[in-house]
Design an enzyme around this catalytic site. Structure first.
Site, mmCIF file in Angstrom:
data_model
loop_
_atom_site.group_PDB
_atom_site.id
_atom_site.type_symbol
_atom_site.label_atom_id
_atom_site.label_comp_id
_atom_site.label_asym_id
_atom_site.label_seq_id
_atom_site.Cartn_x
_atom_site.Cartn_y
_atom_site.Cartn_z
ATOM 1 C CB THR A 36 2.177 3.584 1.808
ATOM 2 O OG1 THR A 36 2.770 2.795 0.774
ATOM 3 C CG2 THR A 36 3.270 4.188 2.662
ATOM 4 C CG ASP A 220 4.790 0.021 1.837
ATOM 5 O OD1 ASP A 220 3.956 -0.624 1.174
ATOM 6 O OD2 ASP A 220 4.881 1.261 1.780
ATOM 7 C CD GLU A 221 6.282 -0.594 -2.696
ATOM 8 O OE1 GLU A 221 5.942 -1.450 -3.534
ATOM 9 O OE2 GLU A 221 6.065 0.628 -2.843
HETATM 10 P P1 ATP Z 1 1.473 2.328 -4.208
HETATM 11 O O1 ATP Z 1 0.971 0.979 -4.621
HETATM 12 O O2 ATP Z 1 1.773 3.169 -5.379
HETATM 13 O O3 ATP Z 1 2.559 2.241 -3.199
HETATM 14 P P2 ATP Z 1 -0.390 2.772 -2.040
HETATM 15 O O4 ATP Z 1 -1.403 1.700 -2.158
HETATM 16 O O5 ATP Z 1 0.662 2.586 -1.044
HETATM 17 O O6 ATP Z 1 0.239 3.051 -3.482
HETATM 18 P P3 ATP Z 1 -0.780 5.308 -0.783
HETATM 19 O O7 ATP Z 1 0.477 5.929 -1.222
HETATM 20 O O8 ATP Z 1 -0.900 4.855 0.617
HETATM 21 O O9 ATP Z 1 -1.152 4.118 -1.792
HETATM 22 O O10 ATP Z 1 -2.004 6.266 -1.096
HETATM 23 C C1 ATP Z 1 -2.136 6.904 -2.342
HETATM 24 C C2 ATP Z 1 -2.724 8.286 -2.164
HETATM 25 O O11 ATP Z 1 -4.084 8.181 -1.801
HETATM 26 C C3 ATP Z 1 -2.051 9.074 -1.069
HETATM 27 O O12 ATP Z 1 -1.982 10.421 -1.481
HETATM 28 C C4 ATP Z 1 -2.981 8.893 0.104
HETATM 29 O O13 ATP Z 1 -2.893 9.955 1.010
HETATM 30 C C5 ATP Z 1 -4.342 8.854 -0.564
HETATM 31 N N1 ATP Z 1 -5.335 8.063 0.195
HETATM 32 C C6 ATP Z 1 -5.230 6.782 0.564
HETATM 33 N N2 ATP Z 1 -6.348 6.386 1.224
HETATM 34 C C7 ATP Z 1 -7.179 7.433 1.270
HETATM 35 C C8 ATP Z 1 -8.486 7.672 1.809
HETATM 36 N N3 ATP Z 1 -9.174 6.717 2.446
HETATM 37 N N4 ATP Z 1 -9.015 8.902 1.654
HETATM 38 C C9 ATP Z 1 -8.340 9.873 1.003
HETATM 39 N N5 ATP Z 1 -7.130 9.724 0.480
HETATM 40 C C10 ATP Z 1 -6.534 8.519 0.604
HETATM 41 MG MG MG Z 2 2.758 2.449 -1.200
#
Ligand code: ATP
Ligand code: MG
Length: 722
Positions: A36, A220-221
């Site tokens: 995301t 997304d998703e």
């Molecule tokens: P989900 O599959 O559950 O939807 P996602 O892959 O979309 O997860 P995000 O929600 O985008 O993951 O990120 C998860 C957490 O990690 C968030 O709090 C985000 O701010 C943090 N995060 C993502 N990338 C980084 C990074 N490169 N450095 C620090 N924090 C990060």
């Molecule tokens: Mg996500």
């Protein structure tokens, strides 16, 4: 221009995904790896660096809560408000498109959305009208059938070889139902997308316009897109558009609604030269939580295969709590949350997640008793509550007197002497005159007896008055007037006890909801009035405004609606065989795999602490059932989990467990402990399940081998321990 802030906190692969120049890209990655984040930063990148107008982007996700967060994240990176940007859910965005092009879509301008409940009513009506037997043609099943066809992009004429008699008949109902919807100017959820797709197919100019407008579509998703959603996206991207999708096959949890994670491979095949990137670092959870979740999902066959790692500390072990029953489970959760607050942390960092909506009531009960604020996402939502739907039906009728569904709902609410018989006659007349129920009722009033005529007359006056005020007033004032004039508060307030009170409070809350309403994202071409937008939004996101948005509150939701979100502390309640995995799924490997993905989704919501709880005895529809712990708990290797023993048992290790809570769950009463085997002179032998009160008021619940469960007052019941 200094754009470093857009890329600074991204890892190299995320950066690559954000700055990718190729038209199609796919980020396939596990939970919490920043998918995301890639979407939000990519939007910022496109706007700032590629200088694409934000209005030329379409950003889509699945839940309103996720959409709202996404918009918030984008705005905070860009440092500006982007009200007009098309960032929302599939249903929200394509509903807007239909509103702007109702004519091309073959709809009436004032069309309204039927939510699930309304849809069910219409189907019932249709079944009745067709002289079919409701017992054979169950409205719920028929509804499911119709929605499934629509999700698959199918109209009646195109049903796959109408094999069975049942399907043929259901297709007939679909046809008749559709006709009714057209006549009444209403559309159901699934229709929004299907109708949009058809509209764009039939109107090449319009399609061309949108293909040009949306230079980049971000999704997304993506693993949870269904057929019609995929078709729509593909259609809009066309030959020149660009598209970025992110997803995780391990989090595909909507196959029962037609989602196809195979759309991931389809995307790679349909669009030439898709750049695929994988993210493997998880930034969300501690090592223990992540390892536990990885271990569970590893049991699924047919994964696209990816393993996550984290740099985070080991953290606490995943805690497993075996409760005696659902009440004990709820009490345990509340106790832990209280001790979390004692640490100076906030309630909104805690989420209670469950498999089935029905679980929420007992949990709510305990939370209410502890006087802690909470919010429920999904489930019995604010806008789905009876009293609210009644109030909204008045508003809908005020806007459009031909809304038969609204008319039916409130013609006799509050009671005004229009009984089922009169209603049948009005319906009959409407059919004959080929008019709306409202118009038929007006004619009917002229020919009926004075009593009915009079009460109908008062009703028409009321609707007219509201109709005027809908035009003149702000929505808040409109709803005030509505409540003052309809007697709904008095009517619902008559229900005894807490129920009546809460209904009145809900009605009052409606005014606050109206006052706090501002439509997210206006479009110059969108001609709807505030009230129309409010009503549409209410049907769309049923309930997400229910509690005070900014209040610090425990977050409660089903596993399905927890997707994409993250919390410091997560409780997954009801981890029992039969409940989770759900009993319908345990026989079928495909469904079981989906339950396991659901478990993976639930576990990976947790950042710091994860509690998985289950009850040995659970009361379902008034009957106590015994279930073993969920197999998913067993799939977590011992090194990552810690089983919290109940107070009556020996607490061997308590390294990461606060003994205070053990003290709080004291299961001894009157010399008996929960779980004790006891004998009773007339009921025979049984096991103590629960207790309440103390001293001479103490009562215990015993599950007798022969007689089932009973509550007994300890001082009277001659129980003896065996
Ligand atoms: P989900 O599959 O559950 O939807 P996602 O892959 O979309 O997860 P995000 O929600 O985008 O993951 O990120 C998860 C957490 O990690 C968030 O709090 C985000 O701010 C943090 N995060 C993502 N990338 C980084 C990074 N490169 N450095 C620090 N924090 C990060
Ligand atoms: Mg996500």
């Amino acid at each position: 221009m200094d754009i470093s802030y857009i890329l600074d906190d991204l890892n190299p692969i995320q950066r690559e995904a954000v700055t990718e120049e190729l038209p199609y890209s796919l980020v396939l990655a596990g939970a919490g790896s920043g998918k995301t984040k890639v979407i939000t930063h990519k939007v910022a990148w496109l706007c700032k660096v590629k200088e694409i107008n934000p209005l030329s982007l379409m950003t889509v996700t699945f839940t309103n809560k996720a959409a709202k967060e996404m918009r918030g994240r984008i705005e905070s990176i860009l440092g500006e408000q982007l009200n007009q940007m098309w960032c929302g859910t599939f249903h929200g965005l394509f509903h807007r498109m239909l509103k702007m092009h109702w004519e091309e879509a073959g709809l009436v301008k004032s069309f309204t959305i039927l939510d699930g409940d309304d849809q069910n009513r219409v189907i019932k009506r249709v079944i009745k009208k067709m002289n079919l037997d409701e017992a054979t043609w169950q409205p719920r099943q028929t509804q499911w059938f119709i929605n499934k066809q629509k999700d698959e992009g199918r109209r009646i004429a195109k049903l796959p070889n109408k094999a069975t008699y049942v399907e043929e008949k259901m297709a007939d109902i679909y046809l008749e139902y559709q006709k009714t919807c057209e006549e009444e100017g209403v559309i159901d959820f699934a229709e929004i997308l299907l109708r949009c797709h058809e509209m764009l197919t039939k109107n090449p100019n319009l399609l061309n316009h949108y293909q040009k407008r949306f230079q980049h579509i971000l999704v997304d998703e993506f693993q949870d897109t269904n057929e019609i959603q995929y078709l729509l996206l593909k259609q809009l991207v066309g030959n020149e558009g660009q598209m970025t999708v992110v997803g995780d096959d391990d989090q595909s949890i909507y196959s029962w609604r037609g989602a196809k994670s195979s759309n991931i491979n389809r995307f790679i095949n349909d669009f030439k030269g898709v750049k695929t990137l994988k993210l493997e670092q998880n930034y969300r959870s501690t090592t223990n939580i992540l390892s536990a979740a990885n271990a569970v999902i590893r049991n699924n066959p047919e994964r696209l295969g990816k393993e996550l790692w984290t740099e985070k500390e080991e953290g606490e072990l995943v805690k497993i709590y075996r409760a005696f029953n659902e009440r004990d489970e709820a009490k345990f959760i509340v106790d832990i949350i209280k001790s979390w607050m004692d640490e100076g942390r906030s309630l909104s960092e805690c989420a209670i997640i469950y498999r089935s909506n029905a679980q929420s009531r007992i949990l709510e009960d305990s939370i209410l008793r502890a006087e802690l604020p909470y919010r429920i996402y999904g489930g019995v939502r604010f806008y789905e509550r009876l009293e609210i739907k009644n109030a909204l039906a008045y508003a809908k009728l005020a806007l459009d007197q031909n809304n038969d569904t609204a008319f039916e709902r409130i013609i006799n609410v509050p009671t005004r002497g229009i009984g089922a018989k009169t209603m049948d006659q009005i319906r009959e007349a409407a059919r004959e005159e080929n008019s709306s129920l409202y118009v038929a009722a007006q004619n009917f009033a002229n020919s009926s007896g004075p009593k009915i005529a009079n009460s109908l007359k008062i009703f028409f006056e009321l609707v007219e008055k509201l109709s005027e005020s809908a035009e003149k007033k702000e929505i808040e004032g409109f709803f005030e007037e509505l409540l003052d004039n309809t007697d709904l508060k008095k009517f619902h307030g008559k229900e005894p006890g807490e129920k009546g009170r809460s209904r009145v409070e809900n009605l009052e809350e409606l005014i606050s909801a109206a006052a706090g309403f501002f439509s997210i994202g206006e479009d110059a071409d969108d001609e709807r009035s505030q009230l129309e937008m409010f009503l549409d939004q209410a049907s769309l996101d049923a309930g997400e405004n229910q509690a005070k948005e900014n209040e610090d509150a425990i977050q409660m939701m089903t596993l399905h609606s927890s997707k994409g979100l993250e919390y410091s502390v997560v409780f997954v309640a009801g981890c029992e065989e039969g409940l989770f995995p759900h009993k319908r799924s345990t026989e079928d490997p495909k469904q079981l795999a989906e339950e396991r993905r659901l478990c993976y989704v639930g576990m990976t919501r947790a950042m710091e602490r994860l509690y998985l709880t289950y009850a040995e005895v659970r009361n379902v529809y008034g009957v106590d059932g015994f279930s073993p712990a969920s197999r998913f708990l067993k799939e977590i290797p011992d090194e990552f989990k810690y089983e919290i023993r109940m107070a009556s048992e020996n607490i061997s290790k308590s390294k990461s467990f606060s003994p205070k809570i053990v003290g709080g769950t004291d299961h001894k009463v009157g010399g008996f402990a929960l779980g004790d085997r006891v004998g009773h002179p007339s009921f025979g032998e049984g096991v103590i399940l629960n207790y309440e009160g103390d001293g001479s008021n103490a009562r215990v619940q015993v599950n007798f081998d022969q007689e089932g469960t009973k509550w007994l007052v300890l001082s009277f019941a001659k129980l003896n321990k065996i």
